[in-house]
Motif scaffolding. Sequence first.
Motif, PDB file in Angstrom:
ATOM      1  N   PRO A 109       0.823  -1.220   0.000  1.00 52.95           N
ATOM      2  CA  PRO A 109       0.000   0.000   0.000  1.00 52.95           C
ATOM      3  C   PRO A 109       0.852   1.262   0.000  1.00 52.95           C
ATOM      4  N   LYS A 110       0.336   2.281  -0.633  1.00 56.20           N
ATOM      5  CA  LYS A 110       0.972   3.599  -0.616  1.00 56.20           C
ATOM      6  C   LYS A 110       0.257   4.494   0.400  1.00 56.20           C
ATOM      7  N   VAL A 111      -0.975   4.114   0.723  1.00 53.75           N
ATOM      8  CA  VAL A 111      -1.798   4.871   1.664  1.00 53.75           C
ATOM      9  C   VAL A 111      -1.972   4.031   2.924  1.00 53.75           C
ATOM     10  N   TRP A 112      -1.688   4.643   4.075  1.00 55.86           N
ATOM     11  CA  TRP A 112      -1.752   3.927   5.345  1.00 55.86           C
ATOM     12  C   TRP A 112      -2.676   4.631   6.322  1.00 55.86           C
ATOM     13  N   PHE A 113      -3.433   3.826   7.075  1.00 51.65           N
ATOM     14  CA  PHE A 113      -4.265   4.313   8.166  1.00 51.65           C
ATOM     15  C   PHE A 113      -3.700   3.736   9.453  1.00 51.65           C
ATOM     16  N   GLU A 114      -3.911   4.449  10.546  1.00 51.44           N
ATOM     17  CA  GLU A 114      -3.329   3.976  11.792  1.00 51.44           C
ATOM     18  C   GLU A 114      -4.208   2.956  12.504  1.00 51.44           C
ATOM     19  N   SER A 115      -5.464   2.821  12.071  1.00 54.54           N
ATOM     20  CA  SER A 115      -6.348   1.825  12.680  1.00 54.54           C
ATOM     21  C   SER A 115      -7.522   1.541  11.749  1.00 54.54           C
ATOM     22  N   ILE A 116      -8.200   0.444  12.037  1.00 53.38           N
ATOM     23  CA  ILE A 116      -9.423   0.140  11.293  1.00 53.38           C
ATOM     24  C   ILE A 116     -10.448   1.239  11.556  1.00 53.38           C
TER      25      ILE A 116
END
Length: 122
Positions: free
Chosen positions: A33-40
């Motif tokens: 992934p190039k885009v990351w989230f810190e949590s669901i």
Amino acid sequence: MKVMNVGIMSREDYKNRTIAIARGVYKPKPSEPKVWFESIKSLSQVLSNENQELLKLIVERKPQSLTELEQISHRKKSNLSRTLKTLENYGIVSLTKESGKVVPTVQATDFEVKFGLNTAAY
């Protein structure tokens, strides 16, 4: 159909990953992934049911301004601007100025999510 590959990783793991990349210790694979989230939870806030409906509306109706989108979505312009700016920061929409008007365009219609408990594999 435009697929966006997103990942979920803690802030600490993301920071360590970024440092490893900068030091040349870790080279991300093209499939990562190039885009990351810190949590669901943060992913679900950005891609809430309300925001998914907004994205569908933009794809189907192709509004040519935020004013037009405000009318067809029945959402206030200030709320739309904030939401669209967030979606733009994640690369989900693009906002372009044309003839003095901001035109939203959806960049991703489908999402593949990658996450796991062993994220420190770099």
